[in-house]
Scaffold this motif. Structure first.
Motif, short mmCIF file in Angstrom:
data_model
loop_
_atom_site.label_atom_id
_atom_site.label_comp_id
_atom_site.label_asym_id
_atom_site.label_seq_id
_atom_site.Cartn_x
_atom_site.Cartn_y
_atom_site.Cartn_z
N PRO A 82 0.83 -1.21 0.00
CA PRO A 82 0.00 0.00 0.00
C PRO A 82 0.87 1.26 0.00
O PRO A 82 1.77 1.41 0.82
CB PRO A 82 -0.81 -0.12 1.29
CG PRO A 82 -0.87 -1.60 1.55
CD PRO A 82 0.45 -2.15 1.08
N GLY A 83 0.59 2.14 -0.96
CA GLY A 83 1.34 3.39 -1.04
C GLY A 83 2.68 3.26 -1.72
O GLY A 83 3.39 4.25 -1.90
N GLY A 84 3.07 2.04 -2.11
CA GLY A 84 4.36 1.82 -2.73
C GLY A 84 4.29 1.80 -4.24
O GLY A 84 3.24 2.05 -4.85
N ARG A 85 5.43 1.47 -4.86
CA ARG A 85 5.49 1.38 -6.32
C ARG A 85 4.69 0.18 -6.81
O ARG A 85 4.70 -0.88 -6.20
CB ARG A 85 6.96 1.23 -6.74
CG ARG A 85 7.18 1.23 -8.25
CD ARG A 85 8.65 0.98 -8.58
NE ARG A 85 9.04 -0.38 -8.19
CZ ARG A 85 8.87 -1.45 -8.99
NH1 ARG A 85 8.30 -1.31 -10.17
NH2 ARG A 85 9.26 -2.64 -8.58
N ARG A 86 3.99 0.38 -7.91
CA ARG A 86 3.24 -0.72 -8.51
C ARG A 86 4.22 -1.74 -9.10
O ARG A 86 5.12 -1.37 -9.86
CB ARG A 86 2.32 -0.23 -9.62
CG ARG A 86 1.35 0.86 -9.22
CD ARG A 86 0.48 1.26 -10.41
NE ARG A 86 -0.67 0.38 -10.57
CZ ARG A 86 -1.42 0.33 -11.67
NH1 ARG A 86 -1.12 1.08 -12.72
NH2 ARG A 86 -2.46 -0.47 -11.73
#
Length: 319
Positions: A112-116
Motif C-alpha cells: 500500500p502506497g508503494g510502487r506498482r
C-alpha cells in the motif's frame, strides 16, 4: 522525465475514461490491438481505452505505468526484450521465450502506497496454441504426437517453437529458414532453456524428402516471393513437406497487409488446412484482456471481436 510520446487528442487525462492502457512499440499505426480491445471494453460498458505509444523510451514508459488508472500494456517491437529487465515478475512463457508482449498488475501483491509491481507474460505463445485448438476439430488426428515445423528464425518463431513443444505434443520440430545463423541462434537459445533437443534444421530438399510429414506448421516470415538462392531453397523445402501424402494444418502468422498470403495459397492447393494469422492475434488478445479485466473468456465478446477483425482485414480489398 522526457516528453511523453502521446498525442494531445490521445491523452488519457483529456479523455472521458476511467482506465487506460498502452500499446508500446514502434511502427504501430496499423496495429489492430487498440480497436480489438476497444470492442471488448465497449461491449462490457467500461470506459477503458488503449492508447498507441509509438516509442522506445522505456524510462518514460515505466513512469506512465505507475499511474493507478493504467490497467497495463501490450508491448511490441523493438521493446519486447528490452522491457524484461524492468519486470518484477514474469511468467514461465515470458522467461522461456525471452520476450514480453504483455504487462499487467496484481494490486493484491503491491505494498500500500508503494510502487506498482510490473508483471510480464508472453501471450503470443497462447495465440499460436489457440489458433490450432480453436480451429482444428480433431487435434489427435491432425497434429498431436507428430512432427511439427516452424518457418522463420525471429521472435515469432521462438514463440511457435515453445507452443508446439509445451502444449501441442510435437515429437520433433523442423526449422526451415533462409538464414543458417538465425536457425543456429534459435536452437542454441532453446537448448539453453531446456526445450531445444527436439529441434532439427532442415536445410535441403533431400532432408525434407527423408523426413515424416509435419502435422502442424507455423509460418513466421513476411509474404515476399523468394528471390535469393537461400530463399528459393527454403521455399523448395517447404513445398516438399506440403506435397507429402499426409496433410495437416498451417498457421500463416503474416496478416499485414493481408492474411491471404502466397504460402497460404500454396498450402491450400496442396490440401492443407490454412489458419489465418489474424487468429493468433485474436487469441493472444483475449489472453491479454483476461489479465487486464480479471474476466474469463466466456465473459468476453468473442463473436464481436472476430467480426471486427474480419471487417478490418477486408478493407484493403474493398479499396
Amino acid at each position: 522525465m522526457s516528453a511523453v510520446p502521446v498525442s494531445a487528442e490521445q491523452s488519457p487525462q483529456k479523455a472521458v475514461i476511467d482506465r487506460h492502457g498502452y500499446l508500446f512499440g514502434q511502427k504501430i499505426a496499423a496495429s489492430m490491438s487498440p480497436q480489438f480491445h476497444q470492442t471488448i471494453f465497449n461491449d462490457l460498458g467500461w470506459r477503458w481505452e488503449q492508447f498507441r505509444l509509438d516509442s522506445a523510451d522505456i524510462p518514460s514508459f515505466l513512469q506512465l505505468l505507475q499511474d493507478p488508472k493504467c490497467f497495463g500494456s501490450s508491448v511490441t517491437m523493438p521493446n519486447k526484450v528490452a522491457i524484461m529487465e524492468h519486470l518484477d515478475e514474469m511468467t514461465e512463457e515470458c522467461r522461456e521465450v525471452g520476450a514480453c508482449n504483455t504487462i499487467y498488475f496484481r494490486p493484491e501483491k503491491d505494498t500500500p502506497g508503494g510502487r506498482r509491481k510490473l508483471y510480464g507474460t508472453n501471450t503470443d505463445v497462447v495465440g499460436v496454441r489457440e489458433s490450432f485448438y480453436q480451429n482444428i476439430e480433431d487435434p489427435d488426428r491432425v497434429f498431436h504426437n507428430k512432427p511439427a515445423m516452424v518457418i522463420g528464425g525471429g521472435g515469432a518463431a521462438r514463440s511457435a517453437v515453445y507452443a508446439l513443444w509445451k502444449w501441442m505434443r510435437a515429437t520433433q520440430i523442423y526449422l526451415v529458414n533462409r538464414d543458417q545463423a538465425e536457425v543456429d541462434a534459435v536452437i542454441r537459445e532453446c537448448k539453453a532453456k531446456g526445450y531445444g533437443d527436439s529441434l532439427v534444421h532442415v536445410a535441403t530438399v533431400e532432408q525434407a524428402e527423408a523426413l515424416a510429414a509435419p502435422g502442424a506448421i507455423v509460418a513466421c516470415v513476411p509474404d515476399f516471393p523468394p528471390k535469393t538462392p537461400e530463399e528459393k531453397t527454403a521455399r523448395a523445402v517447404i513445398e516438399t513437406f506440403l506435397k507429402k501424402e499426409s496433410k495437416g494444418a498451417i498457421l500463416e502468422m503474416c496478416y499485414n497487409p493481408t492474411p491471404y498470403t502466397e504460402l497460404g495459397a500454396i498450402a491450400g492447393r496442396e490440401g492443407w488446412r490454412v489458419i489465418l494469422g489474424t487468429e493468433a492475434m485474436i487469441w493472444q488478445g483475449f489472453e491479454q484482456s483476461k489479465l487486464w479485466t480479471n474476466l474469463e473468456l466466456k465473459d468476453l465478446p468473442v463473436t464481436k471481436c472476430k467480426t471486427m477483425v474480419a471487417a478490418k482485414i477486408s478493407e484493403p480489398s474493398r479499396l
